[in-house]
Design a protein around this motif. Sequence first.
Motif, PDB file in Angstrom:
ATOM      1  N   GLN A 139       0.827  -1.211   0.000  1.00 33.91           N
ATOM      2  CA  GLN A 139       0.000   0.000   0.000  1.00 33.91           C
ATOM      3  C   GLN A 139       0.858   1.257   0.000  1.00 33.91           C
ATOM      4  O   GLN A 139       0.536   2.232  -0.681  1.00 33.91           O
ATOM      5  CB  GLN A 139      -0.961   0.008   1.193  1.00 33.91           C
ATOM      6  N   LYS A 140       1.944   1.241   0.736  1.00 29.38           N
ATOM      7  CA  LYS A 140       2.838   2.401   0.777  1.00 29.38           C
ATOM      8  C   LYS A 140       3.448   2.632  -0.603  1.00 29.38           C
ATOM      9  O   LYS A 140       3.481   3.768  -1.098  1.00 29.38           O
ATOM     10  CB  LYS A 140       3.938   2.201   1.826  1.00 29.38           C
ATOM     11  N   ASN A 142       2.223   1.673  -3.460  1.00 23.85           N
ATOM     12  CA  ASN A 142       1.131   2.109  -4.330  1.00 23.85           C
ATOM     13  C   ASN A 142       0.848   3.604  -4.155  1.00 23.85           C
ATOM     14  O   ASN A 142       0.651   4.322  -5.134  1.00 23.85           O
ATOM     15  CB  ASN A 142      -0.129   1.283  -4.057  1.00 23.85           C
ATOM     16  N   GLN A 143       0.840   4.068  -2.925  1.00 28.28           N
ATOM     17  CA  GLN A 143       0.599   5.498  -2.663  1.00 28.28           C
ATOM     18  C   GLN A 143       1.702   6.361  -3.269  1.00 28.28           C
ATOM     19  O   GLN A 143       1.430   7.426  -3.817  1.00 28.28           O
ATOM     20  CB  GLN A 143       0.473   5.761  -1.159  1.00 28.28           C
ATOM     21  N   ILE A 144       2.940   5.896  -3.191  1.00 30.01           N
ATOM     22  CA  ILE A 144       4.058   6.630  -3.794  1.00 30.01           C
ATOM     23  C   ILE A 144       3.862   6.711  -5.308  1.00 30.01           C
ATOM     24  O   ILE A 144       3.998   7.784  -5.897  1.00 30.01           O
ATOM     25  CB  ILE A 144       5.411   5.961  -3.451  1.00 30.01           C
ATOM     26  N   LEU A 146       1.060   6.417  -7.031  1.00 27.39           N
ATOM     27  CA  LEU A 146      -0.089   7.261  -7.357  1.00 27.39           C
ATOM     28  C   LEU A 146       0.225   8.741  -7.149  1.00 27.39           C
ATOM     29  O   LEU A 146      -0.186   9.585  -7.943  1.00 27.39           O
ATOM     30  CB  LEU A 146      -1.304   6.862  -6.516  1.00 27.39           C
ATOM     31  N   LYS A 147       0.953   9.055  -6.084  1.00 30.79           N
ATOM     32  CA  LYS A 147       1.286  10.452  -5.788  1.00 30.79           C
ATOM     33  C   LYS A 147       2.261  11.011  -6.818  1.00 30.79           C
ATOM     34  O   LYS A 147       2.079  12.107  -7.328  1.00 30.79           O
ATOM     35  CB  LYS A 147       1.884  10.568  -4.390  1.00 30.79           C
ATOM     36  N   GLU A 148       3.304  10.265  -7.116  1.00 33.09           N
ATOM     37  CA  GLU A 148       4.330  10.723  -8.044  1.00 33.09           C
ATOM     38  C   GLU A 148       3.830  10.687  -9.483  1.00 33.09           C
ATOM     39  O   GLU A 148       4.142  11.570 -10.269  1.00 33.09           O
ATOM     40  CB  GLU A 148       5.586   9.841  -7.933  1.00 33.09           C
ATOM     41  N   GLY A 149       3.094   9.653  -9.810  1.00 38.14           N
ATOM     42  CA  GLY A 149       2.588   9.502 -11.168  1.00 38.14           C
ATOM     43  C   GLY A 149       3.697   9.267 -12.169  1.00 38.14           C
ATOM     44  O   GLY A 149       4.789   9.807 -12.037  1.00 38.14           O
ATOM     45  N   HIS A 152       4.722  12.325 -15.284  1.00 39.77           N
ATOM     46  CA  HIS A 152       5.730  13.370 -15.140  1.00 39.77           C
ATOM     47  C   HIS A 152       7.103  12.900 -15.611  1.00 39.77           C
ATOM     48  O   HIS A 152       7.961  13.701 -15.941  1.00 39.77           O
ATOM     49  CB  HIS A 152       5.844  13.822 -13.690  1.00 39.77           C
TER      50      HIS A 152
END
Length: 160
Positions: A139-140, A142-144, A146-149, A152
Amino acid sequence: MAKDEEFIYKLVEEINEAIYSMDSHFIKLHQNLISDELSPKQIILLDFINKNRLVTIGQIASYMNITSSAVGQLVSKLEEQHYVSRSINPENRREIFVSLEMSGIKYFEREEEIKRFIISRYYSKLELSEIVQLKEVVQKLNQIVLKEGIIHEINDKGEI
């Protein structure tokens, strides 16, 4: 620092290889237990409906990043096999709702059985604390992501 980067690279490669191996096994298991002849796009569409219950053609098109007419074709094929049904939104008659039908409901009941089998056969051999830790790490990460994408990191030519 280059040594650390190379070590991390090798660790991630090993993680990816293990996940790929596991996923390949689970896909083969799934194919043996599910006889439905569904395309990947049909499965994505069914999964979206299953998670959201009652959805519109427009919502599906937006989620799948395809045209409404392409969704209509997918829905028509699934409708013929009783996986989904369409209905007109009584509040907005121009809008079409899509929901699961009997074959679709049965498909996800079988999916649930397969998930439970995989958990009891494989994940149950891990300690509960290991499963909790695995969940937290995934999950951590995945969050990275999703946040970074990734967008970019890619230029106009599709290069990193």
